[in-house]
Design an enzyme around this catalytic site. Structure first.
Site, PDB file in Angstrom:
ATOM      1  N   ASP A 256       0.869  -1.170   0.000  1.00  0.00           N
ATOM      2  CA  ASP A 256       0.000   0.000   0.000  1.00  0.00           C
ATOM      3  C   ASP A 256       0.910   1.225   0.000  1.00  0.00           C
ATOM      4  OD1 ASP A 256      -2.097   1.713  -0.010  1.00  0.00           O
ATOM      5  OD2 ASP A 256      -3.157   0.801   1.672  1.00  0.00           O
TER       6      ASP A 256
HETATM    7  C1  BGC Z   1      -5.002   3.295  -0.003  1.00  0.00           C
HETATM    8  C2  BGC Z   1      -5.070   2.315  -1.155  1.00  0.00           C
HETATM    9  C3  BGC Z   1      -4.872   3.026  -2.455  1.00  0.00           C
HETATM   10  C4  BGC Z   1      -3.573   3.793  -2.413  1.00  0.00           C
HETATM   11  C5  BGC Z   1      -3.320   4.589  -3.671  1.00  0.00           C
HETATM   12  C6  BGC Z   1      -3.778   4.176  -0.055  1.00  0.00           C
HETATM   13  O1  BGC Z   1      -3.866   5.203   0.879  1.00  0.00           O
HETATM   14  O2  BGC Z   1      -5.014   2.597   1.219  1.00  0.00           O
HETATM   15  O3  BGC Z   1      -6.302   1.663  -1.149  1.00  0.00           O
HETATM   16  O4  BGC Z   1      -4.896   2.122  -3.524  1.00  0.00           O
HETATM   17  O5  BGC Z   1      -3.618   4.718  -1.337  1.00  0.00           O
HETATM   18  O6  BGC Z   1      -4.210   5.645  -3.758  1.00  0.00           O
END
Ligand code: BGC
Length: 776
Positions: A256
């Site tokens: 993530d």
């Molecule tokens: C989120 C993810 C997301 C990523 C990119 C993170 O803060 O938890 O779900 O895909 O950001 O935006």
């Protein structure tokens, strides 16, 4: 990949310098992988999300490796749905959010969403879509509950697999996220989700396992949080032992965004791609490589997996612009087939415009609907159906439709405000209230701290009902809300976050153009205190103990015999269904058997309708504690009035098993199972019984500390004991029998008990050796 295109990924890795390897597995900017030009390795574009494509032109098309990336990313995540958040984001279709799509229980609809998302990705040059997210809806307070499908792993796994297959069939990669146990937003990068292994296996990992087995997502995204004290992105047991070795997953693990704290540890654990690009993390990794502190073999594995992904993502052809209008119609249909009719007293719905003179619609939700949650998943909707406009499209010369905006509920003036609303409603046939949860603390990065609606709503709804108005409440919400007025209103529709077509979908249901056919995919509690695990939520001192263990969602309400506000699986229709003649193709189930379940479903009402039928199994006398009943299969059946269809399900071994952490295995151990089919988890219509031929228990490891009862319950251990007392100590058969009789009721260990009666004639070591021999 140019002149090197004939090389496979493993061969390409051999041509990479350390710097290039670090580049390759560290992303480029916020939304791309790095290109390595000398080898013809191209960069691919990825972006969120799970119910719509969020393509930021400034972030994706502006220069790479922007210093402002971190600030830009944090602004994106922390945005609130009300902010003007779509500045440079391309218009796309905002489909129903996960919370509503989950209520469809419809794998074909999920596939339609996947197919449409793929088309939009391809038209924008996006090769990898960062979804779907299938974290278990463990608490309705969770800030990201709106993105996720259900509290049950079967729904999570089935819908995710359908969506993933549809996207990947069109050459667009997916990212199954957030692996795992990212169930709350509070301190989400530092709070450890402390979960016992059974709950992990049976609930939190089970949805991922199912989705991976059925769809093989090209990537899996590791979560922000630690699990049992170890960061998910650095969790070798999770990412290597379970995901790769036990489940056979061969795709790529992406972190993530900024989830990795220790890049070297994350590589060793099996996290391949670090997103987004981070100069400090790259620097540290390179230094560790140079000083011999990073695992080179694992680094090369990671490079190989990134190259495999880039190859897969590069095969799809960019497509022509999408017809967003067609997708808008699809968004409407999906919402219409997912919205849940929670209550419908005396069949107040559907409304017949020909019989009504005046409807009053109350609330800003009718003119400024909350169609989606907040955070990284948000989509810039190409167009939005306003409920008031869609409702008015059905009114005519004989039906007037008035709208009252959400009142400012100034302290001390509440009574006057409500009196004014009542006065405005005088003479109306029906009132439709658009209600929303209180907006504070909601969305990504924040859990809700209450289940309450906006302050004016409870008072106004109760006052309208008390004044004998027919009141229909339409709820827009991330997950369950409290409904203190439930008994007094006539109808309640749960629209969750319905996406851009929600206004039309709600209208179609209200006027009966669509027969509601969604059902709840998560239990609604009466009170915040009833939420499973509430007493240990949201954790403290960086540890959040999942105190309800395997009893998540309806499993908890059943176990505690708690009455929910609405049970898991509940949803009404304008027609009725009857469940008839359940039969099984066998009488018992053993290790390798499958069981066919069949029954007849009949539409016994007067309208065409779809019914979600649910199959639960209820273990009878299992060896470990198990939920009263668990969902194992479901399907959605479309029936004309009076039509009947045979519904069949096939259950296999795993559907009956539970996980035994003492053995590290899924085991089949119960006396029998009740097979139940029904309309909800609390509305079982037909039951059949299936006897169980359980797996044999491996002999329990016995020691001098085992109780006499434990030793005597194992025939070979009992023999050993008799030999020790009889042959070794020379007691006669009767004396041995008397000694055994004397010791058998003791709750102390066998050695302590025997030494009490026979002094130290039998040494502890002798007992230990004799019992250990049994396990040789
Ligand atoms: C989120 C993810 C997301 C990523 C990119 C993170 O803060 O938890 O779900 O895909 O950001 O935006």
């Amino acid at each position: 990949m140019g002149e090197h295109s004939e090389l496979n990924s493993a061969e390409l890795v051999e041509h990479l310098s350390d710097e290039e390897k670090v580049d390759l597995i560290s992303g480029r900017g916020l939304w791309k992988t790095a290109a390595i030009e000398k080898l013809g390795i191209v960069s691919i574009v990825m972006t969120d999300g799970t119910y719509g494509v969020r393509y930021s032109t400034t972030q994706i098309e502006a220069g790479d490796s922007d210093e402002n990336d971190l600030a830009a990313f944090q602004a994106l995540v922390n945005q609130q749905a009300d902010d003007n958040m779509f500045g440079s984001t391309r218009p796309a279709t905002c489909f129903p959010n996960g919370n509503l799509l989950g209520c469809s229980w419809d794998v074909e609809l999920a596939a339609r969403v996947g197919d449409a998302l793929a088309a939009e990705c391809l038209s924008m040059g996006v090769r990898l879509l960062l979804g779907p997210g299938i974290n278990t809806r463990r608490t309705p307070l969770a800030g990201r509950a709106y993105e996720y499908y259900s509290e049950d792993p079967v729904i999570n796994g089935e819908l995710a697999a359908a969506l993933i297959n549809a996207l990947q069939d069109r050459g667009v990669g997916t990212s199954l996220k957030h692996f795992a146990c990212n169930n709350s937003e509070l301190d989400r990068t530092t709070m450890s989700s402390d979960v016992d292994e059974r709950a992990l296996r049976e609930i939190y990992l089970a949805g991922f396992e199912r989705a991976i087995a059925k769809s093989n997502p090209w990537t899996v995204m590791s979560a922000y949080n630690p699990i049992n004290g170890v960061q998910a992105s650095e969790h070798a047991w999770l990412l290597t032992d379970v995901l790769r070795r036990q489940w056979g997953y061969e795709g790529l693990v992406v972190s993530d965004w900024h989830a990795i704290k220790d890049r070297v540890a994350s590589i060793a654990a099996g996290c391949d791609l670090d997103m987004p690009e981070s100069a400090p993390r790259k620097r540290r990794l390179l230094a560790a490589l140079k000083s011999g502190h990073a695992d080179r073999a694992r680094l090369d594995d990671a490079c190989r997996r990134v190259l495999n992904l880039v190859r897969k993502c590069s095969t799809a052809q960019p497509s022509a612009p999408v017809d967003l209008e067609t997708h808008h119609q699809l968004a409407r249909r999906i919402a219409a087939e997912s919205i849940v009719l929670l209550k419908n007293r005396d069949d107040v719905l559907p409304l017949d415009p020909a019989r009504l003179n005046r409807i009053v619609v109350i609330g800003d939700g009718a003119i400024h609907p909350q169609i989606q949650g907040s955070g990284s998943a948000t989509t810039n909707p190409y167009r939005v159906d306003l409920p008031i406009e869609r409702l008015r499209a059905r009114s005519g010369a004989s039906l007037r439709m008035d709208h009252i905006r959400s009142p400012a509920f100034a302290q001390g003036q509440e009574n006057e405000t409500v009196a004014n609303i009542l006065a405005d409603c005088a003479g109306a046939d029906t009132i439709i209230v658009f209600a929303e949860n209180a907006k504070s603390r909601n969305g990504e990065g924040n859990d809700r701290d209450s289940l309450e609606l906006e302050p004016w709503q409870n008072t106004t709804i109760a006052a309208l009902a008390a004044a004998n108005h027919a009141v229909i409440v339409v709820l827009s919400m991330p997950d369950a809300v409290a409904m203190p007025w439930l008994r007094d209103v006539d109808a309640v529709l749960a629209a969750f976050y319905p996406g851009q077509g929600g206004g039309e979908a709600i209208t179609q249901i209200i006027f009966g153009e669509q027969n509601p056919c969604g059902k709840l995919s998560a239990t609604m509690p009466v009170r915040i205190e009833d939420i499973p695990g509430w007493h240990s939520y949201p954790g403290e001192n960086r540890h959040h103990v999942y105190s309800e263990g395997i009893f998540v969602g309806y499993r908890f309400y059943d176990r505690k015999k708690l009455e929910p506000l609405f049970p898991f699986g509940h949803g009404l229709s304008y027609t009725q269904f009857s469940y008839e003649t359940l039969s099984l193709d066998r009488q018992d189930i053993g290790a390798d058997d499958v069981c066919e379940v069949a029954f007849t479903l009949r539409n016994s009402g007067a309208r065409q309708g779809k019914e979600i039928v649910q199959l639960y199994i209820r273990p009878i006398e299992p060896d470990l504690a198990r939920p009263l009943r668990e969902l194992k299969a479901f399907t959605k059946v479309d029936l004309k009035p009076e039509e009947a269809k045979t519904v069949t399900f096939t259950l296999s071994r795993r559907d009956f098993c539970h996980y035994d952490p003492a053995e590290g295995l899924w085991v089949l151990r119960a006396k029998a199972f009740a097979i139940e089919v029904g309309a909800s988890s609390r509305d079982i219509r037909q039951t059949a019984e299936l006897y169980c031929r359980p797996d044999t228990r491996p002999a329990r490891k016995l020691s001098p500390a085992s109780t006499p009862a434990e030793v005597l319950s194992d025939p070979s251990a009992e023999r050993v004991l008799r030999n020790l007392i009889g042959d070794k100590l020379g007691f006669s058969a009767e004396e041995t029998e008397a000694i055994i009789e004397k010791i058998s009721g003791s709750f102390l260990g066998i050695y302590d008990t025997i030494s009490w009666y026979l002094d130290d004639k039998l040494q502890e070591e002798e007992i230990a050796d004799a019992l250990a021999n049994l396990h040789q």
